[in-house]
Scaffold this motif. Structure first.
Motif, short mmCIF file in Angstrom:
data_model
loop_
_atom_site.label_atom_id
_atom_site.label_comp_id
_atom_site.label_asym_id
_atom_site.label_seq_id
_atom_site.Cartn_x
_atom_site.Cartn_y
_atom_site.Cartn_z
N SER B 49 51.67 14.83 7.96
CA SER B 49 52.34 15.45 6.58
C SER B 49 52.02 14.55 5.47
O SER B 49 51.52 15.17 4.35
N ASP B 161 51.05 23.07 7.03
CA ASP B 161 51.79 21.94 7.54
C ASP B 161 52.49 22.62 8.64
O ASP B 161 53.74 23.14 8.26
N GLU B 162 52.08 22.68 9.86
CA GLU B 162 53.10 23.19 11.09
C GLU B 162 53.39 24.72 10.63
O GLU B 162 54.64 24.86 10.68
#
Ligand SMILES: Nc1ncnc2c1ncn2[C@@H]1O[C@H](COP(=O)(O)OP(=O)(O)O)[C@@H](O)[C@H]1O
Ligand SMILES: [Mg+2]
Lengths: 272, 262
Positions: B49, B161-162
């Motif tokens: 991240s 991000d995920e």
């Protein structure tokens, strides 16, 4: 009796205690109405049968008579409108300053540091304590009433707004900046709407405070308004006028609250 | 290797990032070429991240340079649109207004925005939900709005991000397929973080495996699996081979991070 599901009888587990459901809307209204009528009836009876001196607490019927009399004279609504108007002007002025300033202060640590001493000083001051100064500054006219409402509700409103901005999810700010929002956009498009639910519930409390302010101002120096009505009643030993004033304050505050709630529902229809 | 002549969209040169005494990223260098779909995998806490946040300009490297389209950025760079795991939709805005937010920031008129947004509403299959508020949408639909919101802003790079980590398996699969379609249509450069090696293999053109903290790149693999990556491809030898290969190094790093934490 209603039939229980068959499984219940077969299972060895003890039956769940039967919970009483919430009282449904219509029956709640009836219960409240009956309770209201009962209280008024007991009150009326207590005065009629001499348990209470009318000078200390007049019967409901006397209060209604006084209201009818004032209605005929055309003075009743004048008082209600005078007070409501003062509350609205002071309250709207205070909100118009407190909301933008609070959002600005809430998002800027530097400006918060600058304003903090002043705010900490202003916050504990009750609106009553502003009365002498405001009389000195504004005389006994309308602007003095507005200023009392303003001073009484401004500092707490500001603190409510600042507190509300702290609750805004920083991820939303990040997302907005990522989509091209500048500082001004972040304040107007993200911080303001995101903290609006909290701000509105703060303003509801402030509206109550604004009413307290206006009544105290009118008790001290005014020629009309509900506070004046009460004070004037006291001067002439007209307890029914005094209680009528109290009843009118209560009803008016309730009415403004209903209007405010309707507004809130409209503005916050996106909330779950 | 891909030397100075390559037209990298993103270029990391010896990038390190520390938070106080905690070294999150250590000396990371790599390039992302235009049109690549790079998936980053690695143990949690290894700085994935952090990398995306620095590309988007939310954060700055402690050392080294990050260039996006040949330029270093000191603030948030809207050219790198981010899709967050928690959707980050504005709950007070309708689907349409959420998607048009970036356009509003660009100063487009209301009519222009509506027309422009509609294209992306349809692209992510949300026709009929224009006036709905996020509270009324499922997780999968919310993430569609978030993707459309970034697409409508026409960034040159998309960062994920995920994004599908909070969704159920079925919804995730549908969204993965849709994302591949969007990628093939729009040819954006994409950086995508995931915990799932299968997701990495399904989506990517290239897979980057990160070490345990402090994050470094331990593997950089071109994903040459054929498209569409249907069930047949997922049972192919090449798929299993790649999966085993990646799993090997991810597992080693996860073990290292667990031991490091103990
Ligand atoms: N703002 C921050 N302040 C302090 N530490 C941070 C911050 N952001 C991330 N970290 C730390 O840096 C490391 C890498 O974080 P992150 O990039 O979020 O990992 P990942 O996304 O790979 O799980 C973690 O140990 C995390 O605790
Ligand atoms: Mg992460």
């Amino acid at each position: 009796m209603r039939a229980e599901p068959a499984v219940r009888g077969a299972s060895s587990a003890p039956p769940l205690p039967r919970r009483r459901g919430p009282i449904a809307g219509a029956s709640k209204l009836i219960i409240s109405l009956v309770s209201c009528i009962l209280i008024i009836a007991v009150w009326e009876g207590a005065v009629r049968f001499g348990f209470i001196q009318p000078l200390f607490l007049p019967a409901p019927s006397q209060i209604v008579n006084r209201a009818m009399l004032m209605l005929e004279q055309g003075t009743l609504f004048g008082h209600v409108i005078a007070s409501t108007w003062r509350v609205m002007v002071g309250f709207v002025l205070a909100s118009c300053v407190a909301i933008p300033l609070g959002i600005f202060l809430g998002t800027s640590a530097l400006s918060r540091a600058i304003f903090d001493p002043v705010l900490s000083f202003l916050r504990p001051l009750p609106s009553m304590s502003w009365i002498p100064l405001s009389l000195l500054w504004f005389g006994i006219g309308e602007s003095q009433k507005y200023s009392i409402v303003f001073m009484g509700s401004f500092a707490p409103s500001l603190l409510y707004v600042m507190e509300a901005t702290k609750g805004v999810d920083p991820l939303l700010v990040k997302a907005a900046q990522n989509l091209g929002a500048k500082q001004k956009d972040v304040m107007l498009e993200v911080i303001l709407p995101a903290s609006l639910p909290q701000i509105i519930s703060g303003l509801k409390v402030m509206l109550g405070i604004a009413w307290t302010c206006v009544i105290s101002a009118e008790l001290v120096a005014a020629r009309e308004g509900l506070g004046f009505l009460i004070m004037n009643g006291k001067e002439y030993f007209q307890t029914d006028t005094v209680v009528l004033g109290m009843v009118l304050i209560s009803l008016t505050v309730m009415a403004t609250d209903i209007v405010f709630r309707a507004l809130e529902r409209r503005i916050l229809k996106w909330k779950d | 290797m891909e030397g100075l002549t390559s037209n990298a969209v993103i270029r990391f040169s010896d990038v390190s990032k520390s938070y106080g005494s905690l070294l999150a990223l250590n000396d990371v260098s790599f390039n992302v070429e235009e049109g690549e779909f790079v998936v980053i995998v690695g143990a949690s806490g290894c700085g994935k991240s952090t990398m995306l946040n620095m590309i988007a300009g939310f954060d700055q490297p402690s050392n080294g340079r990050i260039e996006v389209q040949g330029k270093e950025h000191s603030g948030v760079n809207p050219q790198c649109g981010m899709v967050f795991q928690q959707y980050a939709l504005f709950p007070w805005m309708t689907v349409e207004d959420n998607i048009a937010f970036g356009l509003k920031m660009k100063g487009q008129s209301k009519a222009e925005r509506r027309q422009h947004a509609q294209e992306f509403i349809e692209m992510v299959g949300l026709r009929g939900f224009e006036k709905a508020y996020p509270k009324a949408l499922s997780g999968g639909m919310r993430q569609r709005v978030a993707i459309a919101r970034v697409l409508a802003n026409s960034p040159s790079v998309m960062l994920f991000d995920e994004p599908f980590a909070a969704l159920d398996a079925m919804t995730r699969q549908v969204l993965q397929e849709e994302l591949v379609k969007i990628y093939e249509q729009q040819r954006k450069t994409i950086l995508f973080i995931t915990h799932s090696i299968d997701e990495a293999l399904l989506l990517s053109s290239r897979i980057v495996v990160m070490s345990a903290r402090p994050g470094r790149i331990v593997q950089d693999i071109q994903n040459d699996l054929p498209h569409p990556r249907n069930a047949e491809v997922q049972l192919s030898e090449r798929y299993v081979e790649l999966k085993r290969h990646i799993w090997g190094s991810v597992q080693a790093e996860v073990m290292r991070s667990i031991e490091g934490a103990a």
